[in-house]
Design a protein around this motif. Structure first.
Motif, mmCIF file in Angstrom:
data_model
loop_
_atom_site.group_PDB
_atom_site.id
_atom_site.type_symbol
_atom_site.label_atom_id
_atom_site.label_comp_id
_atom_site.label_asym_id
_atom_site.label_seq_id
_atom_site.Cartn_x
_atom_site.Cartn_y
_atom_site.Cartn_z
ATOM 1 N N UNK A 1 -3.256 2.781 -4.246
ATOM 2 C CA UNK A 1 -3.757 1.572 -4.900
ATOM 3 C C UNK A 1 -2.715 0.938 -5.971
ATOM 4 N N UNK A 2 -2.788 -0.375 -6.007
ATOM 5 C CA UNK A 2 -1.400 -0.854 -6.729
ATOM 6 C C UNK A 2 -2.073 -0.755 -8.152
ATOM 7 N N UNK A 3 -0.677 -0.665 -8.976
ATOM 8 C CA UNK A 3 -1.209 -0.367 -10.431
ATOM 9 C C UNK A 3 -1.923 -1.577 -11.237
ATOM 10 N N UNK A 4 -1.615 -3.017 -10.814
ATOM 11 C CA UNK A 4 -2.120 -3.926 -11.300
ATOM 12 C C UNK A 4 -2.691 -4.884 -10.224
ATOM 13 N N UNK A 5 -3.764 -5.306 -10.202
ATOM 14 C CA UNK A 5 -4.237 -6.002 -9.078
ATOM 15 C C UNK A 5 -4.827 -7.334 -9.549
ATOM 16 N N UNK A 6 -4.722 -8.692 -8.796
ATOM 17 C CA UNK A 6 -4.963 -9.754 -9.244
ATOM 18 C C UNK A 6 -5.370 -10.735 -7.766
ATOM 19 N N UNK A 7 -6.494 -11.422 -7.911
ATOM 20 C CA UNK A 7 -6.878 -12.194 -6.803
ATOM 21 C C UNK A 7 -5.710 -13.455 -6.672
ATOM 22 N N UNK A 8 -4.888 -13.310 -5.482
ATOM 23 C CA UNK A 8 -3.886 -14.385 -5.603
ATOM 24 C C UNK A 8 -4.331 -15.909 -5.816
ATOM 25 N N UNK A 9 -5.382 -16.056 -5.347
ATOM 26 C CA UNK A 9 -5.982 -17.473 -5.425
ATOM 27 C C UNK A 9 -5.563 -18.211 -4.025
ATOM 28 N N UNK A 10 -5.420 -19.486 -4.238
ATOM 29 C CA UNK A 10 -5.300 -20.540 -5.201
ATOM 30 C C UNK A 10 -6.848 -20.732 -5.751
ATOM 31 N N UNK A 11 -6.919 -20.830 -6.951
ATOM 32 C CA UNK A 11 -8.170 -21.595 -7.711
ATOM 33 C C UNK A 11 -7.837 -23.107 -7.864
ATOM 34 N N UNK A 12 -8.828 -23.661 -7.071
ATOM 35 C CA UNK A 12 -8.735 -25.035 -7.122
ATOM 36 C C UNK A 12 -9.814 -25.724 -8.084
ATOM 37 N N UNK A 13 -9.681 -26.219 -9.158
ATOM 38 C CA UNK A 13 -10.799 -26.658 -10.165
ATOM 39 C C UNK A 13 -10.397 -28.069 -10.510
ATOM 40 N N UNK A 90 0.490 -5.126 -17.585
ATOM 41 C CA UNK A 90 0.220 -3.926 -18.297
ATOM 42 C C UNK A 90 1.327 -3.013 -18.685
ATOM 43 N N UNK A 91 1.117 -2.604 -19.862
ATOM 44 C CA UNK A 91 2.450 -1.895 -20.331
ATOM 45 C C UNK A 91 1.896 -0.368 -20.334
ATOM 46 N N UNK A 105 3.750 -5.856 -13.612
ATOM 47 C CA UNK A 105 3.160 -7.269 -13.327
ATOM 48 C C UNK A 105 2.177 -7.450 -12.345
ATOM 49 N N UNK A 106 1.252 -7.879 -12.229
ATOM 50 C CA UNK A 106 0.339 -8.101 -11.128
ATOM 51 C C UNK A 106 1.281 -9.221 -10.379
ATOM 52 N N UNK A 107 0.558 -9.539 -8.961
ATOM 53 C CA UNK A 107 1.409 -10.565 -8.306
ATOM 54 C C UNK A 107 0.960 -12.069 -8.797
ATOM 55 N N UNK A 108 -0.024 -12.178 -9.699
ATOM 56 C CA UNK A 108 -0.186 -13.652 -10.116
ATOM 57 C C UNK A 108 -1.371 -14.284 -9.567
ATOM 58 N N UNK A 109 -2.226 -15.149 -10.062
ATOM 59 C CA UNK A 109 -3.249 -15.967 -9.620
ATOM 60 C C UNK A 109 -2.757 -17.314 -9.738
#
Lengths: 115, 112
Positions: A1-13, A90-91, A105-109
Motif C-alpha cells: 500500500x502506498x504511504x499516501x494515496x489520492x484519486x488522480x482525477x481529473x475532476x471536471x467541474x 504527509x509528514x 507526497x501523493x501523486x496529486x488530484x
C-alpha cells in the motif's frame, strides 16, 4: 500500500461548483499534513496546512480525520484559476527517537474548472 | 527572502554525460530534499538531508545518482552517466523542523 494515496482525477467541474478531494495515509505516526497546489510546469506551492481541528482559508477548507487516516480539501465557489493539481503531503517521523521527518507526497488530484 | 534557488533551469545532454544539478536552500532551513517528478510516477523523494547530513537516500534510483551537501547553503545532485530514462523535472526543497516545504523552480532535464 502506498504511504499516501489520492484519486488522480481529473475532476471536471463548472465554475461556482463545490468540489472535495480526499487523501488517505497509511502511517499512523504521521505528524503533520499539508495541501500543495501545482500548476502545469511549475513547482508545487503550499496551499494550506491541515490542523486537527480543521481549518478554513477563504473558499478552501481542510480537515483531518486521524481515526480513519485521511485528510480532505473542500473548494467552494470554484474559479477557473483553481484549475491545477492538488497534492496531499504527509509528514512522517522517521525512527523512534531520531526527530527526523520525511515528507511524502501523493501523486496529486487534477482539477479542471470550466466556464 | 530569495526562496530556494536551483540551477540550471533547463539541461539537455546526451546519454552517458555527467549532469550536475545545484540547489541553494532558504537560509535557516535545516532540511533539504531532492525530488524527481515525471508524469508516470509523480513526485518521488530521492534523498534528504538534515543539517547537511544525508538521512534517507533510499529513493536514489541507483549508483549513477549521488548527492552531496558540503555546507548549509549548497547541495548538488549528480547523475553519472546519464540515461534517457533520467529525463524528468528535478526539484530541490527546504524546510525547518515540521514546517512546510518550499520548492525551487526545478531543473528540467532531458537526456537524449
Amino acid at each position: 500500500r502506498k504511504e499516501v494515496e489520492q484519486d488522480p482525477g481529473p475532476f471536471n467541474v463548472p465554475e461556482g461548483a463545490t468540489v472535495a478531494f480526499n487523501c488517505t495515509y497509511s502511517n499512523s505516526a504521521s505528524q503533520s499534513f499539508f495541501w500543495y497546489r501545482q500548476d502545469c510546469r511549475k513547482e508545487p506551492k503550499l496551499l494550506m496546512s491541515v490542523y486537527s481541528s480543521g481549518n478554513e482559508d477563504g473558499r478552501f477548507t481542510a480537515q483531518l480525520n486521524r481515526a480513519s487516516q485521511y485528510i480532505s480539501l473542500l473548494i467552494r465557489d470554484s474559479k477557473l484559476s483553481d484549475s491545477a493539481t492538488y497534492l496531499c503531503v504527509v509528514n512522517i517521523r522517521v525512527g523512534v527517537n531520531t526527530g527526523f521527518q520525511k515528507l511524502v507526497f501523493g501523486t496529486g488530484t487534477r482539477l479542471l474548472v470550466s466556464p | 527572502d530569495a526562496g530556494v534557488i536551483q540551477s540550471p533551469r533547463h539541461e539537455v545532454t546526451e546519454m552517458g554525460q555527467e549532469v550536475t544539478l545545484r540547489c541553494k536552500p532558504i537560509s535557516g532551513h535545516d532540511y533539504l530534499f531532492w525530488y524527481r517528478q515525471t508524469m508516470m510516477r509523480g513526485l518521488e523523494l530521492l534523498i534528504y538531508f538534515n543539517n547537511n547530513v544525508p538521512i534517507d537516500d533510499s529513493g536514489m534510483p541507483e549508483d549513477r545518482f549521488s548527492a552531496k551537501m558540503p555546507n548549509a547553503s549548497f547541495s548538488t545532485l549528480k547523475i553519472q552517466p546519464s540515461e534517457p530514462r533520467d529525463s524528468a523535472v528535478y526539484f530541490c526543497a527546504s524546510s525547518g523542523h515540521e514546517t512546510p516545504l518550499h520548492f525551487g523552480n526545478g531543473t528540467r532535464l532531458t537526456v537524449t
